[in-house]
Scaffold this active site. Structure first.
Site, PDB file in Angstrom:
ATOM      1  N   GLU A  86      56.203  48.563 -70.352  1.00 41.95           N
ATOM      2  CA  GLU A  86      56.573  49.599 -69.365  1.00 41.95           C
ATOM      3  C   GLU A  86      56.644  50.952 -70.057  1.00 41.95           C
ATOM      4  O   GLU A  86      56.473  51.062 -71.264  1.00 41.95           O
ATOM      5  CB  GLU A  86      57.973  49.289 -68.779  1.00 41.95           C
ATOM      6  CG  GLU A  86      57.961  48.315 -67.616  1.00 41.95           C
ATOM      7  CD  GLU A  86      57.659  49.009 -66.293  1.00 41.95           C
ATOM      8  OE1 GLU A  86      57.339  50.215 -66.327  1.00 41.95           O
ATOM      9  OE2 GLU A  86      57.707  48.342 -65.264  1.00 41.95           O
ATOM     10  N   ARG A 117      71.423  47.715 -64.749  1.00 44.02           N
ATOM     11  CA  ARG A 117      70.783  48.254 -65.948  1.00 44.02           C
ATOM     12  C   ARG A 117      69.902  49.428 -65.546  1.00 44.02           C
ATOM     13  O   ARG A 117      69.526  49.576 -64.396  1.00 44.02           O
ATOM     14  CB  ARG A 117      69.913  47.197 -66.635  1.00 44.02           C
ATOM     15  CG  ARG A 117      68.623  46.837 -65.869  1.00 44.02           C
ATOM     16  CD  ARG A 117      67.627  46.150 -66.805  1.00 44.02           C
ATOM     17  NE  ARG A 117      66.473  45.588 -66.122  1.00 44.02           N
ATOM     18  CZ  ARG A 117      65.331  46.259 -65.888  1.00 44.02           C
ATOM     19  NH1 ARG A 117      65.231  47.528 -66.222  1.00 44.02           N
ATOM     20  NH2 ARG A 117      64.311  45.663 -65.302  1.00 44.02           N
ATOM     21  N   ASN A 134      61.487  53.678 -59.841  1.00 42.65           N
ATOM     22  CA  ASN A 134      60.255  53.719 -60.616  1.00 42.65           C
ATOM     23  C   ASN A 134      59.521  55.028 -60.387  1.00 42.65           C
ATOM     24  O   ASN A 134      59.837  55.813 -59.488  1.00 42.65           O
ATOM     25  CB  ASN A 134      59.341  52.550 -60.206  1.00 42.65           C
ATOM     26  CG  ASN A 134      59.532  51.325 -61.090  1.00 42.65           C
ATOM     27  OD1 ASN A 134      59.574  51.434 -62.309  1.00 42.65           O
ATOM     28  ND2 ASN A 134      59.668  50.165 -60.477  1.00 42.65           N
ATOM     29  N   ASP A 148      54.617  50.630 -59.052  1.00 42.40           N
ATOM     30  CA  ASP A 148      55.556  50.548 -60.174  1.00 42.40           C
ATOM     31  C   ASP A 148      55.574  51.918 -60.869  1.00 42.40           C
ATOM     32  O   ASP A 148      55.951  52.903 -60.240  1.00 42.40           O
ATOM     33  CB  ASP A 148      55.131  49.389 -61.083  1.00 42.40           C
ATOM     34  CG  ASP A 148      56.200  49.012 -62.080  1.00 42.40           C
ATOM     35  OD1 ASP A 148      57.117  49.805 -62.324  1.00 42.40           O
ATOM     36  OD2 ASP A 148      56.124  47.902 -62.652  1.00 42.40           O
TER      37      ASP A 148
HETATM   38 CA    CA Z   1      58.735  49.948 -63.846  1.00 43.38          CA
END
Ligand code: CA
Length: 295
Positions: free
Chosen positions: A17, A100, A151, A201
């Site tokens: 990521e 988180r 995101n 994403d």
């Molecule tokens: Ca992501």
């Protein structure tokens, strides 16, 4: 338009990521969230350096005064990558240990934005997260609540529009952005995705203010013009779980793409042996330099 991609790092990342180009070192920064790793990849030598930070790490950005900034499981943090030293700078959710931090980036003024999500619950059902900015004075400001999976945050070249993805809403939203204060307003959807292309994403923006969106479960990165909502490009990736992308290289015309291995069945892994790798595409457009954290 179809664009060829090349596997440049067979990383087998669990959850790769956070792709971000560091122009100072000409390296790609990226993270493996669940392994708690920050990676620095040199495309010239194809060497990849790894720093373990000891907890989940959602994203990485550069810092104007040197070193790196992270959004980790327990807040915003600074990292000295040479010493491997992590320092928590601000944890706005110290009272929510079940959350988180996830994806984030810096705005045009150098604030570091990142959002949270549930770690122990079902993020698809629980909008337990919020979006924060770490401001230049070290304070964290809550900017948006009721986020499922934060995101894909980027800003337009004129610093007047912020683009944001909450992955469970399969679309890209725009906000009016006040660069002087960081205030956001007037949320509206600007990109809707057709069926079967996966879920949005990570995201980056190019020099023409078009968006390039990594599609989780979609085997691709999609380019869209957020002013019209119309597609401008398709990059097919030989991995289903495409997670983030960033323009890099000396001319910012190389699109680096991260991917994930997590949750794939043995059969699925056999069908996509490059999953978890870092890929490179040249879609024929240039990116813009990422803004370092200015605090
Ligand atoms: Ca992501």
């Amino acid at each position: 338009m179809y664009h060829h991609v090349e596997l440049v790092l067979d990383a087998k990342a669990e959850l790769g990521e956070g792709a971000l180009w560091d122009p100072a070192t000409q390296r790609l920064l990226w993270v493996d969230i669940v392994r708690g790793q920050v990676h620095r990849f040199d495309p010239v030598t194809r060497q990849n350096q790894t720093v373990a930070v000891g907890q989940m790490v959602g994203t990485v950005v550069t810092r104007a005064r040197g070193g790196l900034m992270l959004a980790v499981q327990n807040g915003f943090a600074s990292l000295d990558p040479e010493a491997g030293e992590l320092t928590i700078v601000n944890d706005p959710e110290a009272h929510i240990p079940s959350n988180r931090f996830n994806d984030g980036k810096c705005d045009p003024a150098g604030r570091f934005w990142a959002g949270t999500m549930t770690l122990t619950g079902d993020a698809w059902k629980e909008a337990a997260g919020s979006l924060y900015s770490l401001d230049l004075d070290g304070r964290a400001t809550p900017r948006l609540g009721q986020v499922n999976i934060s995101n894909g945050i980027v800003w337009s070249a004129d610093a007047k529009t912020m683009y944001f993805v909450d992955t469970v809403q399969p679309r890209v939203d725009a906000f009016d952005f006040d660069n002087a204060t960081g205030a956001i307003s007037n949320r509206r959807p600007v990109v809707h995705f057709p069926e079967g292309v996966g879920l949005p994403d990570g995201m980056t923006i190019d020099a023409d203010d078009n968006l390039w969106i990594a599609m989780w479960g979609g085997w691709k990165v999609l380019g869209y013009d957020p002013r019209t909502g119309q597609p401008v490009g398709v990059i097919e990736v030989p991995a289903a779980q495409v997670t983030s992308c960033a323009f890099g290289g000396p001319n910012l015309d190389e699109l680096y793409i991260t991917s994930a291995w997590i949750g794939l069945s043995d059969g699925a892994k056999a069908l996509q042996p490059q999953a978890g790798g870092v890929f490179l595409a040249r879609p024929g457009v240039r990116g813009v330099p990422a803004v370092p954290f200015a605090g």
